[in-house]
Structure formats: structure tokens, C-alpha cells
Design an enzyme around this catalytic site. Structure first.
Site, PDB file in Angstrom:
ATOM      1  N   CYS A  13      36.729 -25.327 -61.589  1.00 18.41           N
ATOM      2  CA  CYS A  13      38.068 -25.213 -60.996  1.00 18.41           C
ATOM      3  C   CYS A  13      38.924 -26.321 -61.600  1.00 18.41           C
ATOM      4  O   CYS A  13      38.566 -26.879 -62.641  1.00 18.41           O
ATOM      5  CB  CYS A  13      38.004 -25.282 -59.463  1.00 18.41           C
ATOM      6  SG  CYS A  13      37.318 -26.814 -58.816  1.00 18.41           S
ATOM      7  N   ASN A  16      37.479 -30.056 -59.474  1.00 12.54           N
ATOM      8  CA  ASN A  16      36.028 -30.168 -59.195  1.00 12.54           C
ATOM      9  C   ASN A  16      35.745 -30.929 -57.896  1.00 12.54           C
ATOM     10  O   ASN A  16      34.727 -31.608 -57.777  1.00 12.54           O
ATOM     11  CB  ASN A  16      35.272 -30.814 -60.375  1.00 12.54           C
ATOM     12  CG  ASN A  16      33.755 -30.683 -60.302  1.00 12.54           C
ATOM     13  OD1 ASN A  16      33.028 -31.551 -60.765  1.00 12.54           O
ATOM     14  ND2 ASN A  16      33.248 -29.619 -59.719  1.00 12.54           N
ATOM     15  N   ARG A  19      36.966 -26.122 -54.820  1.00 14.12           N
ATOM     16  CA  ARG A  19      36.381 -24.791 -55.005  1.00 14.12           C
ATOM     17  C   ARG A  19      35.048 -24.776 -55.748  1.00 14.12           C
ATOM     18  O   ARG A  19      34.091 -24.139 -55.299  1.00 14.12           O
ATOM     19  CB  ARG A  19      37.384 -23.893 -55.744  1.00 14.12           C
ATOM     20  CG  ARG A  19      38.615 -23.582 -54.924  1.00 14.12           C
ATOM     21  CD  ARG A  19      39.708 -22.979 -55.771  1.00 14.12           C
ATOM     22  NE  ARG A  19      40.254 -23.945 -56.707  1.00 14.12           N
ATOM     23  CZ  ARG A  19      41.134 -23.681 -57.666  1.00 14.12           C
ATOM     24  NH1 ARG A  19      41.551 -22.433 -57.808  1.00 14.12           N
ATOM     25  NH2 ARG A  19      41.588 -24.625 -58.449  1.00 14.12           N
ATOM     26  N   SER A  20      34.992 -25.449 -56.913  1.00 16.57           N
ATOM     27  CA  SER A  20      33.763 -25.292 -57.715  1.00 16.57           C
ATOM     28  C   SER A  20      32.527 -25.976 -57.118  1.00 16.57           C
ATOM     29  O   SER A  20      31.434 -25.412 -57.206  1.00 16.57           O
ATOM     30  CB  SER A  20      33.991 -25.689 -59.179  1.00 16.57           C
ATOM     31  OG  SER A  20      34.368 -27.028 -59.312  1.00 16.57           O
ATOM     32  N   ASP A 131      43.610 -22.140 -54.951  1.00 15.39           N
ATOM     33  CA  ASP A 131      43.490 -23.588 -54.821  1.00 15.39           C
ATOM     34  C   ASP A 131      43.872 -24.007 -53.396  1.00 15.39           C
ATOM     35  O   ASP A 131      45.005 -23.781 -52.968  1.00 15.39           O
ATOM     36  CB  ASP A 131      44.455 -24.213 -55.846  1.00 15.39           C
ATOM     37  CG  ASP A 131      44.336 -25.714 -55.901  1.00 15.39           C
ATOM     38  OD1 ASP A 131      43.708 -26.308 -55.004  1.00 15.39           O
ATOM     39  OD2 ASP A 131      44.882 -26.297 -56.861  1.00 15.39           O
TER      40      ASP A 131
HETATM   41  P1  4NP Z   1      40.022 -27.739 -56.838  1.00 18.06           P
HETATM   42  O1  4NP Z   1      41.290 -28.279 -56.021  1.00 18.06           O
HETATM   43  O2  4NP Z   1      40.524 -27.351 -58.194  1.00 18.06           O
HETATM   44  O3  4NP Z   1      39.556 -26.564 -56.043  1.00 18.06           O
HETATM   45  O4  4NP Z   1      39.021 -28.883 -56.868  1.00 18.06           O
HETATM   46  C1  4NP Z   1      42.109 -29.311 -56.516  1.00 18.06           C
HETATM   47  C2  4NP Z   1      41.734 -30.618 -56.347  1.00 18.06           C
HETATM   48  C3  4NP Z   1      42.535 -31.638 -56.831  1.00 18.06           C
HETATM   49  C4  4NP Z   1      43.708 -31.344 -57.489  1.00 18.06           C
HETATM   50  C5  4NP Z   1      44.072 -30.013 -57.689  1.00 18.06           C
HETATM   51  C6  4NP Z   1      43.266 -28.994 -57.203  1.00 18.06           C
HETATM   52  N1  4NP Z   1      44.553 -32.381 -57.950  1.00 18.06           N
HETATM   53  O5  4NP Z   1      45.633 -32.075 -58.491  1.00 18.06           O
HETATM   54  O6  4NP Z   1      44.190 -33.554 -57.840  1.00 18.06           O
END
Ligand code: 4NP
Length: 166
Positions: A13, A16, A19-20, A131
Site C-alpha cells: 500500500c 505500509n 492496509r498492507s 486508504d
Molecule cells: P496505508 O495508509 O497506505 O494503508 O498504510 C497510509 C498511511 C500513511 C500515509 C498514507 C496512507 N501517509 O501519507 O503517511
């Protein structure tokens, strides 16, 4: 690296931390329940490096725990060698899949990339795993609902295509 002849899956994702790592835990339990623990190597990684070394987001851990998932993964970034090491690389949304395909060095490596949303069956309104980072509780519950559905279907497909048995 070669994961001792195990079938290897990398969930990807953006960060990390939501979701992942959740997908990795959901899939690990399905693999364990089917007695296939020795047959699989599962990991997860992010396209971005903002959270490298961090545990999954507290909100993701809080929502995963009542469903029986303890999220202990430490975030890492996707790296070029992942495309050689893993049999399958699963992006959570179209942006992840596009980024992964751009990173792949060969057509063979590109062919390893699939989208988690293609395995969602029970939620016809979703063809990707959204997300949840800027969402409330419902966003995290939705991610887990979508992953429990899609991981089961993806695992069936992997087992069938690769004739994996105990
Ligand atoms: P993920 O969610 O891709 O599901 O882990 C996110 C976590 C952090 C961020 C974006 C999406 N970020 O911009 O820090």
C-alpha cells in the site's frame, strides 16, 4: 533471496502502516487455518518511506485486535529486489498498482503485480481497498471487511493455479 521454495506474496500500500500489514495478517491466518503455514512466505511494504520501522497505525491495530489479528509488522519500503524475490505482488489500489508496474524492471516482473480489489466479491461497490488514513473508524472496519473477503478469494486462486497442498 529465495524463500525456501515457499510461495511468496508481498502486499503493498502507500504507507505500509494500515492496509498492507492488515492484509498480511488476514492472509497469514487463512494460510494457517488451511494448514499451509509451511507453504507460504508473506510480507508487506509501502511505496513511500515515511513510516519505515514503525508498527502499524494504532487505529489499524485497535480495529484488527477484536477480529483476532495482532499486527506486529515493521514498515518498510518496496525495493527493486522484491520484484525478483516474490512470486506475487499485491497492490491495494490502482495507484499502488501503477507505481509497482512503473518500478518493475521487466515484463515478467510486471506480470507479478495484481490488484487486491480484483478479488473482492462480497462488496460490489468496491474494486479497490481504500486508504483509511484520513478516515474515521468506519474506514478501518471497511478495510478489514474488504481484506477478509478478498484474501480468501486470492488464496483460493493461488492454491488452484499453483497446485499448492499440505
Ligand atoms: P496505508 O495508509 O497506505 O494503508 O498504510 C497510509 C498511511 C500513511 C500515509 C498514507 C496512507 N501517509 O501519507 O503517511
Amino acid at each position: 533471496m529465495n524463500f525456501s521454495n515457499k510461495y511468496s506474496v508481498l502486499f503493498v500500500c502507500l504507507g505500509n502502516i494500515c492496509r498492507s500489514p492488515a492484509a498480511q495478517a488476514v492472509m497469514q491466518r487463512l494460510v494457517d487455518e488451511r494448514g499451509l503455514t509451511d507453504r507460504f512466505y508473506l510480507d508487506s511494504a509501502g511505496m513511500g518511506g515515511w513510516h519505515v520501522g514503525d508498527l502499524p497505525d494504532k487505529r489499524m491495530r485497535v480495529h484488527a485486535r477484536p477480529r483476532g489479528y495482532e499486527l506486529t509488522h515493521r514498515a518498510r519500503k518496496v525495493q527493486a529486489s522484491d520484484f525478483e524475490d516474490f512470486d506475487l505482488i499485491v497492490g491495494m489500489d490502482a495507484s499502488n498498482v501503477d507505481d509497482l508496474c512503473s518500478m518493475a524492471a521487466t515484463i515478467e516482473q510486471q506480470d507479478k503485480v495484481v490488484m487486491m480489489g480484483d478479488y473482492i466479491r462480497q462488496y460490489p461497490n468496491y474494486d479497490y481497498v481504500p486508504d483509511p488514513y484520513y478516515e474515521g473508524s468506519e474506514g478501518f472496519e471497511l478495510v478489514l471487511d474488504l481484506l477478509e473477503d478478498s484474501c480468501d478469494n486470492l488464496l483460493n486462486r493461488i492454491i488452484e493455479q499453483n497446485q499448492i497442498s499440505r
